[in-house]
Write an enzyme that holds these catalytic residues in place. Structure first.
Site, PDB file in Angstrom:
ATOM      1  N   GLU A   1      32.443  40.632  30.727  1.00 33.42           N
ATOM      2  CA  GLU A   1      32.110  39.209  30.572  1.00 33.42           C
ATOM      3  C   GLU A   1      31.236  38.938  29.356  1.00 33.42           C
ATOM      4  O   GLU A   1      31.442  37.957  28.633  1.00 33.42           O
ATOM      5  CB  GLU A   1      31.396  38.693  31.818  1.00 33.42           C
ATOM      6  CG  GLU A   1      32.298  38.538  33.045  1.00 33.42           C
ATOM      7  CD  GLU A   1      32.581  39.826  33.768  1.00 33.42           C
ATOM      8  OE1 GLU A   1      32.001  40.876  33.420  1.00 33.42           O
ATOM      9  OE2 GLU A   1      33.395  39.804  34.718  1.00 33.42           O
TER      10      GLU A   1
ATOM     11  N   HIS B   1      28.661  37.348  44.984  1.00 34.58           N
ATOM     12  CA  HIS B   1      29.798  36.557  44.518  1.00 34.58           C
ATOM     13  C   HIS B   1      29.709  35.081  44.883  1.00 34.58           C
ATOM     14  O   HIS B   1      30.706  34.378  44.828  1.00 34.58           O
ATOM     15  CB  HIS B   1      31.098  37.095  45.128  1.00 34.58           C
ATOM     16  CG  HIS B   1      31.557  38.384  44.559  1.00 34.58           C
ATOM     17  ND1 HIS B   1      30.822  39.543  44.632  1.00 34.58           N
ATOM     18  CD2 HIS B   1      32.686  38.720  43.898  1.00 34.58           C
ATOM     19  CE1 HIS B   1      31.492  40.527  44.061  1.00 34.58           C
ATOM     20  NE2 HIS B   1      32.623  40.062  43.604  1.00 34.58           N
TER      21      HIS B   1
HETATM   22  C1  TPP Z   1      31.303  41.635  36.767  1.00 39.27           C
HETATM   23  C2  TPP Z   1      32.507  41.439  37.607  1.00 39.27           C
HETATM   24  N1  TPP Z   1      33.620  40.923  37.049  1.00 39.27           N
HETATM   25  C3  TPP Z   1      34.744  40.730  37.782  1.00 39.27           C
HETATM   26  C4  TPP Z   1      34.774  41.049  39.110  1.00 39.27           C
HETATM   27  C5  TPP Z   1      36.052  40.829  39.962  1.00 39.27           C
HETATM   28  N2  TPP Z   1      36.660  42.134  40.248  1.00 39.27           N
HETATM   29  C6  TPP Z   1      36.372  42.796  41.396  1.00 39.27           C
HETATM   30  S1  TPP Z   1      37.109  44.301  41.425  1.00 39.27           S
HETATM   31  C7  TPP Z   1      37.833  44.080  39.935  1.00 39.27           C
HETATM   32  C8  TPP Z   1      38.693  45.169  39.364  1.00 39.27           C
HETATM   33  C9  TPP Z   1      37.934  46.454  39.129  1.00 39.27           C
HETATM   34  O1  TPP Z   1      38.830  47.493  38.820  1.00 39.27           O
HETATM   35  P1  TPP Z   1      38.364  49.005  38.775  1.00 39.27           P
HETATM   36  O2  TPP Z   1      37.017  49.101  38.150  1.00 39.27           O
HETATM   37  O3  TPP Z   1      39.432  49.794  38.140  1.00 39.27           O
HETATM   38  O4  TPP Z   1      38.160  49.443  40.284  1.00 39.27           O
HETATM   39  P2  TPP Z   1      39.290  49.550  41.417  1.00 39.27           P
HETATM   40  O5  TPP Z   1      39.345  48.197  42.084  1.00 39.27           O
HETATM   41  O6  TPP Z   1      40.576  49.911  40.763  1.00 39.27           O
HETATM   42  O7  TPP Z   1      38.823  50.595  42.366  1.00 39.27           O
HETATM   43  C10 TPP Z   1      37.503  42.829  39.400  1.00 39.27           C
HETATM   44  C11 TPP Z   1      37.985  42.289  38.120  1.00 39.27           C
HETATM   45  C12 TPP Z   1      33.586  41.565  39.679  1.00 39.27           C
HETATM   46  N3  TPP Z   1      33.514  41.859  40.979  1.00 39.27           N
HETATM   47  N4  TPP Z   1      32.482  41.765  38.899  1.00 39.27           N
END
Ligand code: TPP
Ligand code: TPP
Ligand code: MG
Ligand code: MG
Lengths: 324, 336, 324, 336
Positions: free
Chosen positions: A60, A129
């Site tokens: 972000e 959130h």
């Molecule tokens: C700072 C932030 N930005 C966006 C989100 C929304 N979000 C939650 S999980 C996720 C994907 C994360 O992917 P990854 O790090 O690969 O973990 P995985 O879910 O694959 O285990 C996003 C974009 C968040 N929770 N926090």
């Protein structure tokens, strides 16, 4: 006019402005291929392509900074925050860079940018959130902060935001996306900033709110009606600039007011609205101005507890009871 | 690469580098003087010792076409990009003749007409903005590149890595330049970087990365030209660590350098002084003798004095100006 | 008691607590070898060594997060922000992590941490280095926010902060470090949070402030004295928890009040204090409660303009004139 | 390295891995079921497909001694560290029997007594906290290591790089593990990382870095043991990219995987299913036949059903609890 959901109204305004001006583009997490977590950007990738609908990594601070830089060079980015809670990571870019560069350059550089996304609690998204961010932004000179309640306002105000040459924080709410109203279809329909909306006229008490809390106030107004109390509901819409004229006008008419917001009660922007009324309408008040805000706790996961935290019409009625 | 080979500097070019480096040095000395005189305030950071770095890069780009952005150590960049030195000095002293009419000061110099985007005070915070300038160039299909300067200390900030990832992912025509003067305020490189070879930081993002010397104006210009041309041609980012040294304190207020380095270390490094080095070269190439150099320096000292006088003649802003430029189209809520 | 500067009082409290408890350590930029930009940490590296006086890279978000993690494991970090303006980069760590983990874990994990440093304008540091951050923090449940005015308060409150098991934001001010007062030398001298200080008793009007603005109010009080107005000056000291009892008590006595703060006028925590007075002392007020805040502009570099922005005793007098 | 050689898994160990992996899988299926039933809400992320990864690492550490921290995809970690499964399910369904009495939910599981530090929702945000846990271990001269899990998407966050730099600079005994399941919500690896070889991200910080496979429980455990032992011995950080795959959607609410991958891709990857793989191995080593496996699975399904029933029997928190645990020693200002 057409009946449209808040979600579709936001999308339609983005489409209008992107068709109108090739410098407008959109950037954010999962907005293209994934269509946006709240589906606001559904179909935009197909329509405008990868160049103008930019899926970003989960950074972000970085992509907001890139958007600001692009805006300094004359582009008009629309940055989607998956939820406004995540904009906390980009605060330095928004507050120290976007909001200040016009001033620090003595007017040489402008940042025509919109940062938009859902603010406030949805449904059991827990403590990290569920932030209401608008109050912090509304405290920062150099930013404009908009928080529309209806689909029609969302449409008109977002178009104004995209055409504005200053950084605009455009605050939506998870609970509003599915709500529908009559919406103007005029591709040049804009609503000026700094004008509050009288959602309901009344003469006995002014309920002052923005975003989803306006609906809560409308519901409360119905309840008050049954008790023979005729409430006026003011939809602030624009926090910065703030339409104190309309707010004060209402209070001077009803002589009683309650400010309602979802943000944590203590230290929220609602306190600023509350203070301004007290500073300026002191002699018009027949009772202390009331306040209804979210409980001063991190948002709990449990639905039972979450519902405790978020103000509802019952809380507004209780606050009105104290002053009438 | 062809481009690079044909580069042999003309005497005129080298004389220009020499004059500009001397000008920067004396201009900076005058800034420190203004600070001691209480004519400027806040945080003021000079470029003394690092002149060759800016000279090399800003002669390698198309001025007024390519984008340039840096942090608060920004006087030299503004001057070399063509901002009126009187205006620069006026801004540093908070006068209305400054580009920001005194609202920015030493750390916040900007000159939009020369595509100079500042002048920023949050360490590392401007780096994504530079990525955004490059993003705009690419979006519009222009052939501009962005020169994105940062310090060695700044290169630790997370947002820098976030920007590198997106620059690599989106092929942004951005040159990330670490002005490695081996120290961040009072913290030496070895105390702030796990690996002092900062050039490696571009590697995880599939970005061409290298370390070069920034104390030899001539070589600096050659390397800069090679890299600028490559980026313009290939429309991809580049990460460059440029070795340099600041002879002055961190800022005008930093008057105890012994907290982080010895007199001996400084003396050692004075041997790398880019101006002395260019002087030797000018002599070797029979472009200029010592007398001529001396004469030029005196001339420049006079120029800088005159610039200072002119800047001082500019008035302070009037109180009403405080509300200007908060927004492009409205005023904030006024009053206390 | 000994006469001590605010700077020395802060340092002395750190020394006391580090000697008292081996789990207490300090982390920040240039605090060790460079002695701290405001020299608060001078001599600490020599005294406690690199293990407990940790010089960090310029990565506010990262090292604040590391400090929080260390606190979760039971250590008691004191994080110095070179200026509180830079804590904006660490807001996600402070607000989303430190402030919420006790709640999200149902009380399993505590974060005994202090984040301290100068907040507000110094002298021509321009727009990005002059923030007043305390209002944002005081809005966040889970944090405690302290802003002492005198060296003695700084000493007593910082020791309380270091011994507290919750994250405490301890706000100093560049203009206060050199100011001196009598200071207790008792190594166990602590001042409880949530207790405001009556800096000057008076009967005609209450001037309510914290940090450096208390001095501005004291100066204004002198000016008012000459006009025959006897002002009471309340030093809030603790923003969260807030001692409304003392504040309301003063207002109920004087029937007039002005809230004074350096932060941008609109949306600051001063508005919250202002609102609380209006909600709770409505019938005791003989005039609208006044407010004096910083101008709603990014801090300009020019000293002439900067002085326009920062409230001074003249501004307070003007505000009092409006209500007496 | 000696340590590694002596590792030959006993039948009992492998049976345990098998039981635990099956348990995680069925527990996660039950979580999704609870979500569909409206018994849980918000964001809920299961570990289906990634079981071997947690198994390998959490068997390589000293449970209850070493620190463990992860993001919101945290059910498996809590279960393997020894949190009562009924409590875990209760938390996920917002009941008072949960470790956080329903205040945390699926994304925020913690168990201090087992040194499990969650359980975090801000992508990348917990990574410096893990660095801090390692910092505490080092500060106290303990021989604990910190296992710091993050996703491939999280590995782009700036604060991760800031933490890596400090971990390298201060020799923190922290193992940074990228659970690379090739996707971040709806964004595939190649769309979010400039270089998809994420293991390289430790290199600029002088941190030992490598990529290993996370779909073979046995090999995963061996690699994990080698790395955990090395970090404990050498008191330095380690950066590991573990290749994995999530068969489920990003979260329980993500019901259109076609937005980011094809059915074919999923089928291809099912061939990597760590449970099937271990089954084959168990057979090959004559530790267990298919009938036994089938029986164990039925047994576990029964267990999980019972756990769910018990969790459901736990009440929702009472409204008054809303003010508890905001502070350790006071209550916030109450009321609306
Ligand atoms: C700072 C932030 N930005 C966006 C989100 C929304 N979000 C939650 S999980 C996720 C994907 C994360 O992917 P990854 O790090 O690969 O973990 P995985 O879910 O694959 O285990 C996003 C974009 C968040 N929770 N926090
Ligand atoms: C986010 C942030 N943290 C701290 C500071 C204070 N500060 C200003 S310059 C500086 C040192 C930066 O060093 P480096 O990046 O190497 O640049 P140099 O000054 O050597 O040119 C620090 C710590 C700041 N301005 N911003
Ligand atoms: Mg440096
Ligand atoms: Mg992933």
């Amino acid at each position: 006019m057409a009946v449209m959901s808040y979600r579709d109204a936001v999308r339609q305004s983005i489409v209008d402005e992107m068709e109108r001006d090739g410098d407008v583009f959109m950037m954010g997490e999962d907005i293209g291929r994934y269509k946006g977590t709240f589906r606001v950007s559904e179909g935009l990738l197909e329509k405008f392509g990868e160049k103008r609908i930019v899926d970003t990594p989960i950074t972000e601070c970085g992509f907001t900074g890139i958007a600001i830089g692009a805006a300094m060079a004359g582009l008009r980015p629309i940055v989607e925050m998956m939820t406004m809670s995540f904009s906390i990571l980009a605060l330095d870019q928004i507050i120290n860079h976007a909001a200040k560069v016009h001033y620090m350059t003595g007017g040489q550089i402008t940042v025509p940018m919109v940062v938009r996304g859902p603010s406030g609690a949805a449904n059991q998204l827990s403590a990290q959130h569920s932030h209401s961010m608008e109050g912090w932004y509304a405290h920062v000179p150099g930013l404009k902060v908009i928080a529309p309640t209806t689909a029609d306002c969302a449409r008109g105000l977002l178009k104004t935001a995209i055409r504005d040459n200053n950084p605009v924080i455009f605050v939506e709410n998870p609970g509003l996306y599915a709500t529908k109203t009559e919406v103007s279809e005029d591709p040049n329909y804009t609503i000026p900033f700094g004008k509050a909306r009288v959602a309901k006229e009344g003469k006995d008490v002014s309920l002052i709110a923005y975003s989803r809390m306006v609906h809560v106030c409308m519901k409360a107004a119905e309840g008050l009606e049954k008790r023979g109390i005729d409430a006026e509901v003011i939809d602030v819409r624009s926090l910065l600039p703030l339409d104190t004229e309309t707010i004060f006008g209402s209070v001077r008419k009803t002589h009683r007011a309650v400010v309602v917001y979802e943000d944590w009660r203590s230290g929220a922007f609602g306190a600023e609205i509350h203070s301004r009324i007290n500073e300026n309408c002191f002699d018009d008040l027949d009772a202390p101005v009331g306040r209804v805000g979210g409980l001063n706790v991190p948002m709990p996961y449990s639905r039972v507890l979450e519902l405790e935290c978020i103000p509802n019409d019952g809380d507004v009625l209780a606050a009105v009871d104290k002053i009438v | 690469m062809a481009k690079q080979a044909v580069h042999t500097e003309t005497p005129a070019e080298l004389e220009q580098y020499f004059r500009e480096m001397l000008f920067i040095r004396h201009f900076e000395e005058k800034c420190n003087f203004s600070y001691r005189q209480g004519k400027s305030g806040g945080y003021l950071h000079v470029y003394i010792g690092m002149e060759a770095l800016a000279i090399g890069w800003l002669h390698a780009i198309r001025k007024g076409h390519d984008y340039v952005i840096t942090a608060y150590r920004d006087h030299a960049h503004a001057l070399l990009l063509g901002t009126d030195p009187v205006a620069v000095m006026a801004e540093i002293c908070g006068r209305v003749a400054g580009p920001s009419r005194g609202k920015g000061g030493s750390m916040h110099l900007y000159d939009k007409k020369n595509e100079f985007y500042g002048g920023w005070g949050i360490v590392g915070g401007h780096v994504p903005l530079g990525g955004g300038l490059a993003f705009a160039a690419k979006y519009r299909g222009e052939d501009r590149v962005c020169i994105n300067f940062m310090g060695d200390g700044a290169s630790n900030q997370g947002v820098v890595f976030e920007t590198l990832n997106m620059a690599g992912l989106w092929d942004l025509p951005c040159i990330f330049i670490v002005e490695n003067n081996e120290i961040a305020m009072g913290t030496r490189l070895e105390y702030h970087a796990a690996d002092t070879q900062l050039w490696k930081r571009g590697l995880p993002f599939d970005i061409k990365s290298e370390r070069i010397d920034g104390m030899d104006a001539i070589q600096m210009k050659r390397d800069a030209q090679r890299i600028v041309d490559w980026v313009r041609e290939n429309q991809k980012p580049y990460f460059v660590e440029v070795m340099s040294y600041r002879f002055a304190g961190h800022g005008a207020a930093d008057n105890d350098r012994s907290l982080y380095r010895s007199k001996d270390e400084e003396d050692e490094n004075w041997k790398r002084d880019p101006i002395a080095r260019l002087e030797t070269e000018l002599e070797k190439r029979n472009i200029m003798n010592r007398e001529k150099m001396e004469a030029i320096e005196q001339e420049i000292i006079g120029e800088v004095d005159a610039i200072y006088e002119k800047a001082m003649a500019s008035p302070h802003p009037s109180p009403e100006e405080v509300y200007d430029n908060v927004y492009s189209d409205m005023e904030p809520e006024k009053g206390h």
